[in-house]
Design a protein around this motif. Structure first.
Motif, PDB file in Angstrom:
ATOM      1  N   TYR A 151     -89.927  72.311 -53.672  1.00  0.00           N
ATOM      2  CA  TYR A 151     -90.505  72.827 -54.529  1.00  0.00           C
ATOM      3  C   TYR A 151     -90.640  74.478 -54.101  1.00  0.00           C
ATOM      4  O   TYR A 151     -90.350  75.237 -55.470  1.00  0.00           O
ATOM      5  CB  TYR A 151     -92.021  72.447 -54.843  1.00  0.00           C
ATOM      6  CG  TYR A 151     -92.683  72.852 -55.795  1.00  0.00           C
ATOM      7  CD1 TYR A 151     -92.573  72.385 -57.181  1.00  0.00           C
ATOM      8  CD2 TYR A 151     -93.532  74.049 -55.764  1.00  0.00           C
ATOM      9  CE1 TYR A 151     -93.190  72.839 -58.157  1.00  0.00           C
ATOM     10  CE2 TYR A 151     -94.341  74.369 -57.073  1.00  0.00           C
ATOM     11  CZ  TYR A 151     -94.166  73.868 -58.118  1.00  0.00           C
ATOM     12  OH  TYR A 151     -94.818  74.476 -59.351  1.00  0.00           O
ATOM     13  N   CYS A 152     -90.677  74.857 -52.964  1.00  0.00           N
ATOM     14  CA  CYS A 152     -90.915  76.009 -52.711  1.00  0.00           C
ATOM     15  C   CYS A 152     -89.613  76.804 -52.853  1.00  0.00           C
ATOM     16  O   CYS A 152     -89.410  78.091 -53.295  1.00  0.00           O
ATOM     17  CB  CYS A 152     -91.216  76.567 -51.057  1.00  0.00           C
ATOM     18  SG  CYS A 152     -93.031  75.885 -50.878  1.00  0.00           S
ATOM     19  N   LEU A 223     -97.523  79.365 -57.640  1.00  0.00           N
ATOM     20  CA  LEU A 223     -96.601  78.335 -57.496  1.00  0.00           C
ATOM     21  C   LEU A 223     -96.146  77.857 -56.089  1.00  0.00           C
ATOM     22  O   LEU A 223     -95.981  76.921 -55.611  1.00  0.00           O
ATOM     23  CB  LEU A 223     -95.504  78.154 -58.555  1.00  0.00           C
ATOM     24  CG  LEU A 223     -96.118  78.486 -60.115  1.00  0.00           C
ATOM     25  CD1 LEU A 223     -94.989  78.649 -61.066  1.00  0.00           C
ATOM     26  CD2 LEU A 223     -96.653  76.895 -60.457  1.00  0.00           C
ATOM     27  N   PHE A 224     -95.617  79.173 -55.543  1.00  0.00           N
ATOM     28  CA  PHE A 224     -95.069  78.954 -54.214  1.00  0.00           C
ATOM     29  C   PHE A 224     -96.099  78.399 -53.030  1.00  0.00           C
ATOM     30  O   PHE A 224     -95.740  77.615 -52.537  1.00  0.00           O
ATOM     31  CB  PHE A 224     -94.590  80.378 -53.831  1.00  0.00           C
ATOM     32  CG  PHE A 224     -93.890  80.368 -52.223  1.00  0.00           C
ATOM     33  CD1 PHE A 224     -92.748  80.008 -52.166  1.00  0.00           C
ATOM     34  CD2 PHE A 224     -94.892  80.811 -51.205  1.00  0.00           C
ATOM     35  CE1 PHE A 224     -92.245  79.866 -51.175  1.00  0.00           C
ATOM     36  CE2 PHE A 224     -94.291  80.749 -50.127  1.00  0.00           C
ATOM     37  CZ  PHE A 224     -92.967  80.423 -49.762  1.00  0.00           C
ATOM     38  N   ARG A 225     -97.588  79.018 -53.311  1.00  0.00           N
ATOM     39  CA  ARG A 225     -98.506  78.496 -52.830  1.00  0.00           C
ATOM     40  C   ARG A 225     -98.781  77.064 -52.782  1.00  0.00           C
ATOM     41  O   ARG A 225     -99.068  76.407 -51.841  1.00  0.00           O
ATOM     42  CB  ARG A 225     -99.796  79.419 -52.972  1.00  0.00           C
ATOM     43  CG  ARG A 225     -99.858  80.540 -52.259  1.00  0.00           C
ATOM     44  CD  ARG A 225    -101.326  81.321 -52.097  1.00  0.00           C
ATOM     45  NE  ARG A 225    -101.468  82.434 -51.569  1.00  0.00           N
ATOM     46  CZ  ARG A 225    -101.588  83.622 -52.012  1.00  0.00           C
ATOM     47  NH1 ARG A 225    -101.761  83.563 -53.541  1.00  0.00           N
ATOM     48  NH2 ARG A 225    -102.068  84.709 -51.478  1.00  0.00           N
ATOM     49  N   ALA A 226     -98.907  76.696 -53.965  1.00  0.00           N
ATOM     50  CA  ALA A 226     -98.914  75.209 -54.433  1.00  0.00           C
ATOM     51  C   ALA A 226     -98.049  74.210 -53.555  1.00  0.00           C
ATOM     52  O   ALA A 226     -98.192  73.230 -53.660  1.00  0.00           O
ATOM     53  CB  ALA A 226     -98.989  74.947 -56.074  1.00  0.00           C
ATOM     54  N   GLY A 227     -96.734  74.767 -53.543  1.00  0.00           N
ATOM     55  CA  GLY A 227     -95.644  73.967 -52.832  1.00  0.00           C
ATOM     56  C   GLY A 227     -95.795  74.162 -51.430  1.00  0.00           C
ATOM     57  O   GLY A 227     -95.402  73.144 -50.703  1.00  0.00           O
ATOM     58  N   PHE A 228     -96.282  75.212 -50.834  1.00  0.00           N
ATOM     59  CA  PHE A 228     -96.380  75.257 -49.379  1.00  0.00           C
ATOM     60  C   PHE A 228     -97.617  74.759 -48.664  1.00  0.00           C
ATOM     61  O   PHE A 228     -97.485  74.226 -47.638  1.00  0.00           O
ATOM     62  CB  PHE A 228     -96.334  76.715 -49.148  1.00  0.00           C
ATOM     63  CG  PHE A 228     -96.184  77.375 -47.734  1.00  0.00           C
ATOM     64  CD1 PHE A 228     -94.685  77.738 -47.423  1.00  0.00           C
ATOM     65  CD2 PHE A 228     -97.286  77.274 -46.800  1.00  0.00           C
ATOM     66  CE1 PHE A 228     -94.810  77.800 -46.130  1.00  0.00           C
ATOM     67  CE2 PHE A 228     -97.075  77.815 -45.373  1.00  0.00           C
ATOM     68  CZ  PHE A 228     -95.613  78.053 -45.209  1.00  0.00           C
ATOM     69  N   ILE A 229     -98.723  75.011 -49.450  1.00  0.00           N
ATOM     70  CA  ILE A 229    -100.140  74.446 -48.920  1.00  0.00           C
ATOM     71  C   ILE A 229    -100.466  73.039 -49.520  1.00  0.00           C
ATOM     72  O   ILE A 229    -100.616  72.934 -50.868  1.00  0.00           O
ATOM     73  CB  ILE A 229    -101.237  75.344 -49.043  1.00  0.00           C
ATOM     74  CG1 ILE A 229    -100.691  76.847 -48.443  1.00  0.00           C
ATOM     75  CG2 ILE A 229    -102.499  75.148 -48.643  1.00  0.00           C
ATOM     76  CD1 ILE A 229    -101.626  77.874 -48.896  1.00  0.00           C
ATOM     77  N   GLU A 230    -100.681  72.017 -48.803  1.00  0.00           N
ATOM     78  CA  GLU A 230    -100.855  70.754 -49.375  1.00  0.00           C
ATOM     79  C   GLU A 230    -102.137  70.598 -50.295  1.00  0.00           C
ATOM     80  O   GLU A 230    -101.916  70.088 -51.480  1.00  0.00           O
ATOM     81  CB  GLU A 230    -101.224  69.686 -48.085  1.00  0.00           C
ATOM     82  CG  GLU A 230    -101.391  68.372 -48.364  1.00  0.00           C
ATOM     83  CD  GLU A 230    -101.527  67.235 -47.570  1.00  0.00           C
ATOM     84  OE1 GLU A 230    -101.580  66.237 -47.669  1.00  0.00           O
ATOM     85  OE2 GLU A 230    -101.433  67.961 -46.310  1.00  0.00           O
ATOM     86  N   ASN A 231    -103.162  71.327 -49.944  1.00  0.00           N
ATOM     87  CA  ASN A 231    -104.256  71.020 -50.653  1.00  0.00           C
ATOM     88  C   ASN A 231    -104.692  72.251 -51.783  1.00  0.00           C
ATOM     89  O   ASN A 231    -105.713  72.199 -52.611  1.00  0.00           O
ATOM     90  CB  ASN A 231    -105.672  70.899 -50.041  1.00  0.00           C
ATOM     91  CG  ASN A 231    -105.404  69.538 -49.077  1.00  0.00           C
ATOM     92  OD1 ASN A 231    -105.084  68.589 -49.491  1.00  0.00           O
ATOM     93  ND2 ASN A 231    -106.115  69.844 -47.898  1.00  0.00           N
TER      94      ASN A 231
END
Length: 267
Positions: A151-152, A223-231
């Motif tokens: 996703y990232c 969106l990059f954060r959403a793919g990188f960080i689990e929660n």
């Protein structure tokens, strides 16, 4: 003087010619960027490391909970890396033709080759700095793990297309209207502060969302954060909006290039 018979000459197709030209331009860009420095490409780490350290100190590096349970340096890292990718791609593509105009006297060198060479170099620098900082965080004892790497990568690809296309459009705008370069410089100055590097849309009052939500880079960072960080979740960022911005900007850039690339060579 002896001439090689025609049947023994190596015939290259247009793709091979373009590949060789891009590779030569890539080596030229690499030497120009890092050849004059003793530490070479390692200077590429200085900018993201400086941003992470400065913003971490500002927002409290000792606050281990950071932003929404995410440690502050990791939160800044997931914002600054996509933004620097956008900023560097846009800046380098904007000036790609003007910086290499003297090379257009060679018949095989086309403006598209200069764009491709700079994009490849910037992507390589992005991957090198991202992996190096990731390893540095792991060594420092931070909890780092990519939740969804595919996703990232998808977000990085869309952001690359958008930034490259936007830079190409800017290069043609400057060619037609030189004064637009000053306007673009003014436009880019506040981008770091409205692209979600050190905040999320959930932290901003909802009445201001209508102004910030138009920024595609903000969507890419969220969106990059959403793919990188689990929660980490973002209810406001839209993958569809980022995709549309990348597609529309690519179409405009390719259309402008097809119509006006000869002007770049002639001037």
């Amino acid at each position: 003087m002896s001439f090689q018979p025609a049947q023994y000459r190596i015939q290259r197709n247009p793709f091979q010619v373009m590949r060789d030209v891009i590779f030569a331009l890539f080596l030229r860009e690499l030497k120009t960027r890092f050849g004059a420095y003793r530490l070479g490409v390692f200077w590429a780490l200085a900018e993201p490391i400086a941003h992470v350290i400065i913003f971490s100190v500002i927002f409290g590096v000792r606050a281990r909970e950071g932003f929404g349970g995410v440690e502050t340096p990791i939160f800044i890292y997931t914002g600054i890396m996509p933004f620097l990718l956008f900023q560097n791609l846009f800046t380098k593509c904007k000036s790609a033709c003007s910086a290499n105009r003297g090379l257009f006297h060679y018949r095989y060198v086309k403006p598209i080759n200069t764009y491709c060479a700079r994009v490849i170099l910037e992507i390589g620098i992005f991957l090198f700095t991202s992996v190096s900082l990731f390893a540095l965080f792991w060594w420092a004892g931070y909890q780092v793990a990519i939740y969804d790497i595919l996703y990232c990568l998808m977000i990085v690809v869309l952001l690359t297309i958008f930034a490259t296309s936007f830079g190409m459009i800017a290069s043609f705008a400057i060619e037609f209207f030189p004064e637009s370069d000053k306007f673009l410089g003014i436009l880019m100055k506040p981008m770091m502060f409205i692209s979600g590097i050190f905040f999320t849309l959930d932290m901003i009052p909802e009445k201001y969302h209508v102004y910030l939500i138009w920024n595609p880079v903000l969507h890419a960072v969220e969106l990059f954060r959403a793919g990188f960080i689990e929660n980490f979740t973002s209810d406001h960022a839209s993958l569809w909006y980022l995709f549309c911005c990348a597609l529309v900007s690519l179409f405009i850039a390719m259309r402008l290039y097809r119509m006006h690339w000869t002007r770049m060579i002639a001037t």
